[in-house]
Design a protein around this motif. Structure first.
Motif, PDB file in Angstrom:
ATOM      1  N   ALA A 176       0.813  -1.219   0.000  1.00 19.31           N
ATOM      2  CA  ALA A 176       0.000   0.000   0.000  1.00 19.31           C
ATOM      3  C   ALA A 176       0.850   1.275   0.000  1.00 19.31           C
ATOM      4  O   ALA A 176       0.478   2.270  -0.607  1.00 19.31           O
ATOM      5  N   VAL A 177       1.987   1.233   0.682  1.00 16.43           N
ATOM      6  CA  VAL A 177       2.809   2.439   0.804  1.00 16.43           C
ATOM      7  C   VAL A 177       3.733   2.637  -0.394  1.00 16.43           C
ATOM      8  O   VAL A 177       3.883   3.758  -0.880  1.00 16.43           O
ATOM      9  N   LEU A 178       4.335   1.574  -0.885  1.00 13.84           N
ATOM     10  CA  LEU A 178       5.380   1.717  -1.900  1.00 13.84           C
ATOM     11  C   LEU A 178       4.869   1.738  -3.335  1.00 13.84           C
ATOM     12  O   LEU A 178       5.434   2.416  -4.175  1.00 13.84           O
ATOM     13  N   TRP A 179       3.857   0.973  -3.638  1.00 15.06           N
ATOM     14  CA  TRP A 179       3.405   0.866  -5.025  1.00 15.06           C
ATOM     15  C   TRP A 179       2.432   1.972  -5.363  1.00 15.06           C
ATOM     16  O   TRP A 179       1.695   2.458  -4.518  1.00 15.06           O
ATOM     17  N   ARG A 180       2.374   2.301  -6.647  1.00 12.06           N
ATOM     18  CA  ARG A 180       1.413   3.274  -7.160  1.00 12.06           C
ATOM     19  C   ARG A 180       0.748   2.682  -8.390  1.00 12.06           C
ATOM     20  O   ARG A 180       1.300   1.815  -9.057  1.00 12.06           O
ATOM     21  N   GLY A 181      -0.421   3.184  -8.709  1.00 12.18           N
ATOM     22  CA  GLY A 181      -1.086   2.796  -9.946  1.00 12.18           C
ATOM     23  C   GLY A 181      -2.119   1.695  -9.759  1.00 12.18           C
ATOM     24  O   GLY A 181      -2.315   1.166  -8.661  1.00 12.18           O
ATOM     25  N   PRO A 182      -2.805   1.358 -10.837  1.00 15.39           N
ATOM     26  CA  PRO A 182      -3.900   0.384 -10.760  1.00 15.39           C
ATOM     27  C   PRO A 182      -3.432  -1.029 -10.423  1.00 15.39           C
ATOM     28  O   PRO A 182      -4.148  -1.777  -9.774  1.00 15.39           O
ATOM     29  N   VAL A 183      -2.234  -1.400 -10.855  1.00 14.75           N
ATOM     30  CA  VAL A 183      -1.745  -2.749 -10.552  1.00 14.75           C
ATOM     31  C   VAL A 183      -1.582  -2.928  -9.044  1.00 14.75           C
ATOM     32  O   VAL A 183      -1.941  -3.963  -8.488  1.00 14.75           O
ATOM     33  N   LEU A 228      -3.224   5.693   9.918  1.00 17.27           N
ATOM     34  CA  LEU A 228      -2.130   6.657  10.045  1.00 17.27           C
ATOM     35  C   LEU A 228      -0.962   6.287   9.131  1.00 17.27           C
ATOM     36  O   LEU A 228      -0.378   7.166   8.474  1.00 17.27           O
ATOM     37  N   ALA A 229      -0.630   5.003   9.085  1.00 19.60           N
ATOM     38  CA  ALA A 229       0.498   4.572   8.261  1.00 19.60           C
ATOM     39  C   ALA A 229       0.250   4.834   6.785  1.00 19.60           C
ATOM     40  O   ALA A 229       1.132   5.342   6.079  1.00 19.60           O
ATOM     41  N   ILE A 230      -0.930   4.496   6.317  1.00 17.98           N
ATOM     42  CA  ILE A 230      -1.229   4.694   4.901  1.00 17.98           C
ATOM     43  C   ILE A 230      -1.338   6.180   4.565  1.00 17.98           C
ATOM     44  O   ILE A 230      -0.823   6.645   3.549  1.00 17.98           O
ATOM     45  N   THR A 231      -1.962   6.943   5.434  1.00 20.64           N
ATOM     46  CA  THR A 231      -2.104   8.381   5.197  1.00 20.64           C
ATOM     47  C   THR A 231      -0.748   9.068   5.183  1.00 20.64           C
ATOM     48  O   THR A 231      -0.441   9.833   4.260  1.00 20.64           O
ATOM     49  N   LEU A 232       0.066   8.801   6.188  1.00 18.79           N
ATOM     50  CA  LEU A 232       1.398   9.414   6.230  1.00 18.79           C
ATOM     51  C   LEU A 232       2.286   8.885   5.115  1.00 18.79           C
ATOM     52  O   LEU A 232       3.067   9.630   4.520  1.00 18.79           O
ATOM     53  N   GLY A 233       2.167   7.597   4.849  1.00 16.15           N
ATOM     54  CA  GLY A 233       3.016   6.998   3.822  1.00 16.15           C
ATOM     55  C   GLY A 233       2.742   7.527   2.435  1.00 16.15           C
ATOM     56  O   GLY A 233       3.664   7.691   1.636  1.00 16.15           O
ATOM     57  N   THR A 234       1.495   7.789   2.131  1.00 18.54           N
ATOM     58  CA  THR A 234       1.177   8.274   0.789  1.00 18.54           C
ATOM     59  C   THR A 234       1.309   9.786   0.667  1.00 18.54           C
ATOM     60  O   THR A 234       1.584  10.289  -0.412  1.00 18.54           O
ATOM     61  N   SER A 235       1.128  10.512   1.760  1.00 25.90           N
ATOM     62  CA  SER A 235       1.177  11.976   1.650  1.00 25.90           C
ATOM     63  C   SER A 235       2.530  12.567   2.033  1.00 25.90           C
ATOM     64  O   SER A 235       3.038  13.440   1.335  1.00 25.90           O
ATOM     65  N   ALA A 236       3.120  12.107   3.110  1.00 26.56           N
ATOM     66  CA  ALA A 236       4.327  12.751   3.613  1.00 26.56           C
ATOM     67  C   ALA A 236       5.622  12.046   3.211  1.00 26.56           C
ATOM     68  O   ALA A 236       6.616  12.699   2.908  1.00 26.56           O
ATOM     69  N   PHE A 237       5.623  10.730   3.215  1.00 25.79           N
ATOM     70  CA  PHE A 237       6.873  10.010   3.016  1.00 25.79           C
ATOM     71  C   PHE A 237       7.040   9.423   1.621  1.00 25.79           C
ATOM     72  O   PHE A 237       8.069   8.841   1.312  1.00 25.79           O
ATOM     73  N   GLY A 238       6.023   9.537   0.789  1.00 23.83           N
ATOM     74  CA  GLY A 238       6.134   9.055  -0.579  1.00 23.83           C
ATOM     75  C   GLY A 238       6.431   7.571  -0.655  1.00 23.83           C
ATOM     76  O   GLY A 238       5.722   6.760  -0.091  1.00 23.83           O
TER      77      GLY A 238
END
Length: 139
Positions: free
Chosen positions: A46-53, A100-110
């Motif tokens: 959830a934190v590292l990958w991006r996109g539909p896959v 919190l992990a997903i929110t921070l991971g996607t917004s603050a820590f990329g």
């Protein structure tokens, strides 16, 4: 005299039932350990990958985990006293940490790998602590 014998028999059956419940309640610790292990896979996805896959992989992995754990839990015949409260607290605390992990991971820590590892461990902590306390209480 006969009433005393009946009372002793009933107490013996109750003690046997309690003993069986304690011995068979170890399933919940295994359930929680599996849930904790699943977090070590799901959170980095959830934190590292991006996109539909990544969305499809996350959804399928999560569905497999939840379906497997639900099927396992449904087959169990013994539930200890206070199970609902304990399970609610564990799932609620996991949900807060996961959000919190997903929110921070996607917004603050990329796509920070270090953050993904720490977040996965943090999300695995509530079920791991629950499994440990369940193991201690089953003895």
């Amino acid at each position: 005299m006969e009433e005393t014998a009946k009372a002793v028999g009933a107490l013996g059956r109750a003690a046997g039932l309690e003993r069986a419940a304690r011995q068979r309640s170890g399933w919940y610790a295994r359930y929680l350990w599996a849930f904790a292990a699943g977090q070590l896979v799901l959170v980095p996805i959830a934190v590292l990958w991006r996109g539909p896959v990544s969305g499809v992989v996350f959804a399928l992995t999560n569905a497999l985990l939840v379906t497997g754990l639900s099927a396992y839990a449904a087959r169990q015949r013994v539930v200890r006293r206070g199970f609902g409260v304990k399970h609610g607290v564990l799932v609620g605390s996991w949900a807060v940490v996961f959000t919190l992990a997903i929110t921070l991971g996607t917004s603050a820590f990329g796509r920070g790998v270090v953050f993904a590892v720490v977040a996965a461990a943090a999300c695995a902590l509530p079920p791991a602590v629950g499994a440990w306390t369940e193991t201690r209480g089953a003895v």
